[in-house]
Write a protein that holds these residues in place. Structure first.
Motif, PDB file in Angstrom:
ATOM      1  N   SER B  21       0.840  -1.219   0.000  1.00 62.70           N
ATOM      2  CA  SER B  21       0.000   0.000   0.000  1.00 62.70           C
ATOM      3  C   SER B  21       0.867   1.258   0.000  1.00 62.70           C
ATOM      4  N   LEU B  22       2.108   1.123   0.460  1.00 66.20           N
ATOM      5  CA  LEU B  22       3.047   2.264   0.463  1.00 66.20           C
ATOM      6  C   LEU B  22       3.953   2.247  -0.776  1.00 66.20           C
ATOM      7  N   ASN B  23       3.549   1.423  -1.760  1.00 68.61           N
ATOM      8  CA  ASN B  23       4.260   1.357  -3.057  1.00 68.61           C
ATOM      9  C   ASN B  23       5.679   0.790  -2.988  1.00 68.61           C
ATOM     10  N   HIS B  24       5.937  -0.046  -1.993  1.00 68.33           N
ATOM     11  CA  HIS B  24       7.183  -0.803  -2.009  1.00 68.33           C
ATOM     12  C   HIS B  24       6.974  -2.089  -2.821  1.00 68.33           C
ATOM     13  N   GLU B  25       8.086  -2.656  -3.276  1.00 67.41           N
ATOM     14  CA  GLU B  25       8.035  -3.980  -3.906  1.00 67.41           C
ATOM     15  C   GLU B  25       8.336  -5.014  -2.825  1.00 67.41           C
ATOM     16  N   VAL B  26       7.520  -6.034  -2.754  1.00 68.97           N
ATOM     17  CA  VAL B  26       7.634  -6.992  -1.651  1.00 68.97           C
ATOM     18  C   VAL B  26       7.746  -8.420  -2.172  1.00 68.97           C
ATOM     19  N   MET B  27       8.723  -9.148  -1.673  1.00 71.26           N
ATOM     20  CA  MET B  27       8.730 -10.602  -1.849  1.00 71.26           C
ATOM     21  C   MET B  27       8.675 -11.247  -0.476  1.00 71.26           C
ATOM     22  N   ILE B  28       7.704 -12.128  -0.320  1.00 71.14           N
ATOM     23  CA  ILE B  28       7.543 -12.827   0.948  1.00 71.14           C
ATOM     24  C   ILE B  28       8.289 -14.165   0.808  1.00 71.14           C
ATOM     25  N   GLY B  29       9.047 -14.512   1.832  1.00 73.62           N
ATOM     26  CA  GLY B  29       9.864 -15.719   1.766  1.00 73.62           C
ATOM     27  C   GLY B  29       9.338 -16.799   2.683  1.00 73.62           C
ATOM     28  N   THR B  30       9.414 -18.041   2.216  1.00 73.73           N
ATOM     29  CA  THR B  30       8.948 -19.180   3.005  1.00 73.73           C
ATOM     30  C   THR B  30       9.887 -20.358   2.780  1.00 73.73           C
ATOM     31  N   ARG B  31       9.737 -21.378   3.584  1.00 75.69           N
ATOM     32  CA  ARG B  31      10.645 -22.529   3.523  1.00 75.69           C
ATOM     33  C   ARG B  31      10.494 -23.270   2.189  1.00 75.69           C
ATOM     34  N   ASN B  32       9.228 -23.574   1.867  1.00 76.41           N
ATOM     35  CA  ASN B  32       8.947 -24.381   0.667  1.00 76.41           C
ATOM     36  C   ASN B  32       7.720 -23.803  -0.023  1.00 76.41           C
ATOM     37  N   VAL B  33       7.937 -23.176  -1.181  1.00 76.11           N
ATOM     38  CA  VAL B  33       6.867 -22.439  -1.859  1.00 76.11           C
ATOM     39  C   VAL B  33       5.705 -23.349  -2.232  1.00 76.11           C
ATOM     40  N   ALA B  34       5.995 -24.517  -2.807  1.00 76.24           N
ATOM     41  CA  ALA B  34       4.930 -25.419  -3.276  1.00 76.24           C
ATOM     42  C   ALA B  34       4.067 -25.900  -2.103  1.00 76.24           C
ATOM     43  N   ASP B  35       4.741 -26.297  -1.008  1.00 81.50           N
ATOM     44  CA  ASP B  35       4.002 -26.741   0.184  1.00 81.50           C
ATOM     45  C   ASP B  35       3.127 -25.621   0.730  1.00 81.50           C
ATOM     46  N   LYS B  36       3.689 -24.422   0.769  1.00 83.33           N
ATOM     47  CA  LYS B  36       2.953 -23.287   1.338  1.00 83.33           C
ATOM     48  C   LYS B  36       1.712 -22.973   0.504  1.00 83.33           C
ATOM     49  N   LEU B  37       1.839 -23.023  -0.826  1.00 83.92           N
ATOM     50  CA  LEU B  37       0.700 -22.737  -1.706  1.00 83.92           C
ATOM     51  C   LEU B  37      -0.353 -23.847  -1.630  1.00 83.92           C
ATOM     52  N   ALA B  38       0.091 -25.072  -1.385  1.00 85.84           N
ATOM     53  CA  ALA B  38      -0.833 -26.211  -1.350  1.00 85.84           C
ATOM     54  C   ALA B  38      -1.570 -26.321  -0.010  1.00 85.84           C
ATOM     55  N   SER B  39      -1.026 -25.637   1.004  1.00 90.39           N
ATOM     56  CA  SER B  39      -1.610 -25.769   2.350  1.00 90.39           C
ATOM     57  C   SER B  39      -3.045 -25.272   2.371  1.00 90.39           C
ATOM     58  N   THR B  40      -3.919 -26.033   3.018  1.00 85.31           N
ATOM     59  CA  THR B  40      -5.338 -25.631   3.107  1.00 85.31           C
ATOM     60  C   THR B  40      -5.700 -25.254   4.543  1.00 85.31           C
ATOM     61  N   GLU B  41      -4.691 -25.209   5.418  1.00 84.24           N
ATOM     62  CA  GLU B  41      -4.970 -24.949   6.837  1.00 84.24           C
ATOM     63  C   GLU B  41      -5.211 -23.465   7.120  1.00 84.24           C
ATOM     64  N   THR B  42      -6.258 -23.185   7.866  1.00 87.98           N
ATOM     65  CA  THR B  42      -6.391 -21.854   8.451  1.00 87.98           C
ATOM     66  C   THR B  42      -5.480 -21.817   9.670  1.00 87.98           C
TER      67      THR B  42
END
Lengths: 230, 230
Positions: B21-42
């Motif tokens: 919202s403040l016009n920065h470019e952001v990359m969020i980092g995680t351990r394992n991208v595929a696992d994180k995207l596949a996760s269905t847990e709230t």
């Protein structure tokens, strides 16, 4: 009210003077009365030896820890945290049982450099207040006012019209009400006294000392307090 | 500015949204991208799975810890404190060296019951921020904003007109100035940002978590902060 103040340092003297000014009867308790009166040492802050102070505050009675505890209807712990259990043992359970102990001490560890850390055995998953409560199950321990400089403890209105926060912790609702009433005599407004819950919540307030010490280090001003803004 | 946010939890998401919202470019980092995207847990707070969140925040880039760290000119640590060193090892020193790390994590220990205590090896005579600094000597670690709810970290004006206190700690004056500038973009007023000194002063601010948790427990309101009144 008859009040025992255990401890002859700056905190104990500050409470004794303020309580006398509020027309309470005060006995200050120490390990060895003769030694304390004979001492000629000024303390770390350059305060006069205890013998001089007590002459200037002749309404304050002086006794052993046990005599003071027996005298007080309420007991205040202003000893150094590392020595508090020992001081209370010298005060003797029979003189403490059934009474309210207002505990202002902090379990500071001066053995690992400055600023002090917290005594490992009395912090994080324990606290000094809990240790006192476990050691004296018939004493009603209320942790209070340990998160600020003693001048503010007994005179909150010297800062920002008294609009900052004091925390209390304890297992006994009636004991907390008595401590809160005394704090209100000092000038604390009821809405600025935040009851955090049982005595284990003292783990939180005792753990404020590390940040207190760093703020003091950064600003060189101890006459500050925290206000919970919500 | 290109900013890496390490951690996909509530804190990381809150910073990523605010920075976009403040016009920065952001990359969020995680351990394992595929696992994180596949996760269905709230999560614990009922927030949607990360895959849903990232679809709603399409300007946020996603990568591994190493990819995010390489991308960022500044790196934000919003991982859980117990896993922060490991996450930064995965981010790799070569991607971190010479950069500013703004560290919001707290070394909470959930193994000894609720509310959590502090990890003994990362508290009292040590801190998470110091441990990160020792592990990555070429990283410029600045502890900041770890003493409050994440909504307030990035939007202090939602409470009391922003008139409450944020602390910073770090060894490098220029790095602290950069963190302070970013905090001012969030809405922090310079006079409410208190520089406590070097990175060891994070021992103080990380030790505020125990009282934060007790105040939250007593009031059931996390949208509070401390103001240093002097």
């Amino acid at each position: 009210m008859k009040i025992a103040v255990l401890g002859t340092g700056t905190v104990g003297r500050t409470f004794a003077e303020r309580l006398i000014s509020l027309n309470h009867e005060v006995m200050i308790g120490t390990r060895n009365v003769a030694d304390k009166l004979a001492s000629t040492e000024t303390d770390f802050y350059g305060n006069p030896p205890f013998g001089e102070w007590i002459k200037q505050n002749e309404k304050v009675k002086l006794g052993t820890f046990a005599e003071a505890a027996a005298f007080g209807e309420m007991v205040l712990n202003t000893t150094q945290g590392a020595g508090s259990i020992n001081a209370l043992n010298l005060a003797e359970a029979k003189n403490l049982n059934g009474k309210v102990l207002m505990d202002m001490a902090n379990p500071l560890d001066f053995s690992k450099g400055m600023p002090p850390s917290l005594l490992p055995e009395l912090s994080n998953t324990n606290s000094l207040a809990e240790e006192i409560q476990k050691t004296f199950p018939e004493l009603k321990v209320v942790k209070a006012l340990n998160t600020m400089w003693c001048g503010l403890m007994v005179n909150p209105n010297m800062l920002a019209g008294g609009d900052h926060t004091a925390f209390i912790s304890g297992n006994d609702a009636e004991a907390k009400a008595k401590v809160k009433a005394l704090m209100q005599e000092f000038g604390w407004k009821a809405e600025n006294i935040l009851d955090l819950g049982d005595i284990t919540t003292a783990r939180g307030t005792e753990a404020m000392l590390p940040v207190w010490l760093r703020i003091y280090g950064a600003t060189q001003n101890g006459a500050f307090n925290f206000k919970v803004v919500s």
